[in-house]
Design a protein around this motif. Sequence first.
Motif, PDB file in Angstrom:
ATOM      1  N   LEU A  15       9.081  -9.397   1.364  1.00  0.00           N
ATOM      2  CA  LEU A  15      10.249  -9.120   2.314  1.00  0.00           C
ATOM      3  C   LEU A  15      10.246  -7.731   2.723  1.00  0.00           C
ATOM      4  CD1 LEU A  15      13.456 -11.239   0.851  1.00  0.00           C
ATOM      5  CD2 LEU A  15      12.356 -11.569   3.207  1.00  0.00           C
ATOM      6  N   TYR A  16       9.647  -6.796   1.724  1.00  0.00           N
ATOM      7  CA  TYR A  16       9.482  -5.410   1.973  1.00  0.00           C
ATOM      8  C   TYR A  16       8.650  -5.271   3.023  1.00  0.00           C
ATOM      9  CZ  TYR A  16       7.940  -0.601   0.763  1.00  0.00           C
ATOM     10  OH  TYR A  16       7.583   0.646   0.873  1.00  0.00           O
ATOM     11  N   VAL A  17       7.363  -5.863   2.670  1.00  0.00           N
ATOM     12  CA  VAL A  17       6.239  -5.666   3.748  1.00  0.00           C
ATOM     13  C   VAL A  17       6.546  -6.256   4.893  1.00  0.00           C
ATOM     14  CG1 VAL A  17       3.829  -6.604   4.022  1.00  0.00           C
ATOM     15  CG2 VAL A  17       4.573  -5.946   1.712  1.00  0.00           C
ATOM     16  N   GLU A  28       3.962   0.962   8.324  1.00  0.00           N
ATOM     17  CA  GLU A  28       2.913   0.361   7.390  1.00  0.00           C
ATOM     18  C   GLU A  28       3.041   0.557   6.034  1.00  0.00           C
ATOM     19  OE1 GLU A  28      -2.007   0.185   6.884  1.00  0.00           O
ATOM     20  OE2 GLU A  28      -0.972   1.445   8.506  1.00  0.00           O
ATOM     21  N   VAL A  29       3.014  -0.652   5.118  1.00  0.00           N
ATOM     22  CA  VAL A  29       3.128  -0.366   3.773  1.00  0.00           C
ATOM     23  C   VAL A  29       1.778  -0.314   2.972  1.00  0.00           C
ATOM     24  CG1 VAL A  29       4.085  -1.522   1.708  1.00  0.00           C
ATOM     25  CG2 VAL A  29       5.334  -1.988   3.828  1.00  0.00           C
ATOM     26  N   ASN A  30       1.831   0.879   2.213  1.00  0.00           N
ATOM     27  CA  ASN A  30       0.485   1.334   1.472  1.00  0.00           C
ATOM     28  C   ASN A  30       0.566   1.033   0.233  1.00  0.00           C
ATOM     29  OD1 ASN A  30      -1.271   1.901   3.972  1.00  0.00           O
ATOM     30  ND2 ASN A  30       0.080   3.840   4.168  1.00  0.00           N
ATOM     31  N   SER A  31       0.308  -0.096  -0.496  1.00  0.00           N
ATOM     32  CA  SER A  31       0.495  -0.275  -1.601  1.00  0.00           C
ATOM     33  C   SER A  31      -0.347   0.077  -2.736  1.00  0.00           C
ATOM     34  CB  SER A  31       0.717  -1.844  -1.937  1.00  0.00           C
ATOM     35  OG  SER A  31       1.813  -2.573  -1.245  1.00  0.00           O
ATOM     36  N   SER A  32      -0.377   0.496  -3.731  1.00  0.00           N
ATOM     37  CA  SER A  32      -1.295   1.043  -4.640  1.00  0.00           C
ATOM     38  C   SER A  32      -2.360  -0.246  -5.296  1.00  0.00           C
ATOM     39  CB  SER A  32      -0.617   1.793  -5.995  1.00  0.00           C
ATOM     40  OG  SER A  32      -0.002   0.722  -6.704  1.00  0.00           O
ATOM     41  N   ALA A  33      -3.352   0.369  -5.875  1.00  0.00           N
ATOM     42  CA  ALA A  33      -4.477  -0.805  -6.097  1.00  0.00           C
ATOM     43  C   ALA A  33      -3.680  -1.534  -7.244  1.00  0.00           C
ATOM     44  CB  ALA A  33      -5.549   0.019  -6.450  1.00  0.00           C
ATOM     45  N   THR A  34      -2.868  -0.798  -8.019  1.00  0.00           N
ATOM     46  CA  THR A  34      -2.280  -1.603  -9.429  1.00  0.00           C
ATOM     47  C   THR A  34      -1.315  -2.645  -8.538  1.00  0.00           C
ATOM     48  OG1 THR A  34      -2.249   0.283 -10.562  1.00  0.00           O
ATOM     49  CG2 THR A  34      -0.910  -1.304 -11.358  1.00  0.00           C
ATOM     50  N   THR A  35      -0.568  -2.148  -7.572  1.00  0.00           N
ATOM     51  CA  THR A  35       0.466  -3.169  -7.096  1.00  0.00           C
ATOM     52  C   THR A  35      -0.150  -4.398  -6.563  1.00  0.00           C
ATOM     53  OG1 THR A  35       2.103  -1.384  -6.696  1.00  0.00           O
ATOM     54  CG2 THR A  35       2.284  -3.550  -5.436  1.00  0.00           C
TER      55      THR A  35
END
Length: 355
Positions: free
Chosen positions: A213-215, A224-231
């Motif tokens: 939902l956030y994305v 644009e949602v830039n998620s970390s590699a861990t996420t």
Amino acid sequence: MKVLEDTGGIDRQSTDQEKIDTVTRRITEHGNYLRKRYPILQHQDALGAGVMVFSLVGMAVTGGLYIKGFIPGWMCIFINALLTSFIHEIEHDLIHRLYFRKQPLAHNAMMFFCWLARPGMPSPWLRRSLHFHHHKESGTDSDVEAWITTSGSPWGMLRLLKLMDGFVFGFLNAVFAPGWRQKVRLLGKIIRLNTPFGLLYWGCWYVFLGYHLYVWFGSIVGEEVNSSATTLAVMEVVNSVVVILIAPNLIRQFCLFFISSNMHYYGDVAPRNALQQTQVMNPWWLWPFQMFCFNFGSTHSIHHFVVRDPFYLRQMTAPYAHKVMAQAGVRFNDFGTYKRANRFSMDHSQTRSRG
């Protein structure tokens, strides 16, 4: 073929208990006939264990094929929803001790694997007492199991939410309970019933919903949602768990509760009267729901008369059992139950709703 063909007649002047006794006896006799005609049915433990192993292995294989990219997500969800419906029937039979009754290690191992395959449900050991009470007091105000499946609630958005998300249903009941002591007691009960697997199951589901939902919202507002590699790594695991385990169970549970809550009567049922506890619901248009709960609407009423037969035997017994039950006055396809909030009485002035 005597037992198969002879449904006889049931005297309409008989008392309800006499009719119940007749239906129970005739279905039991027919089950005995089928066991003699098909000797494989006498190997009940092996059949139950075989269906369970087939379902668990099937879920693992399907999940592996999805992870490797050989099948799409929708196919994995569809197949595993069907397989979890088999496991639900096995668990229900285990609650009635129909498999490995005298071998507690095998019996409890099967119960545990059923729980693992359906982690969003409370443990089958906790559910056993509720289910036995359901059989004794089905449709009465003390029938907690029927109420949990939304029987007795008026149709609307709240009931639909309850059918889709049992955890939110329980949480809302606690939040809106009168008094802090009652709120704390119900919240504690929800946590206890969902520990440990349910908390992981629902937690994973809400993480999945929240992230996507956030994305989605970010794409709507142009951010644009830039998620970390861990996420991204965590969400890859979460996405796979949802496709392989959670989404199939959500579909299965919705279909089961939708069928079960409407084929059981609730709120004005005469105590311990199997003629009033359930109806048979088997129109063709319910098949999309019946498919994911192993034809529950057509066969579960038989179980209220004869508990000892496993789920697959009820399917074989159904054509005969339906004739006998109809003669005794069991209702078939009473769709007015949707408007009456599952009351048995057809007099709307005498019905009452429970939210």
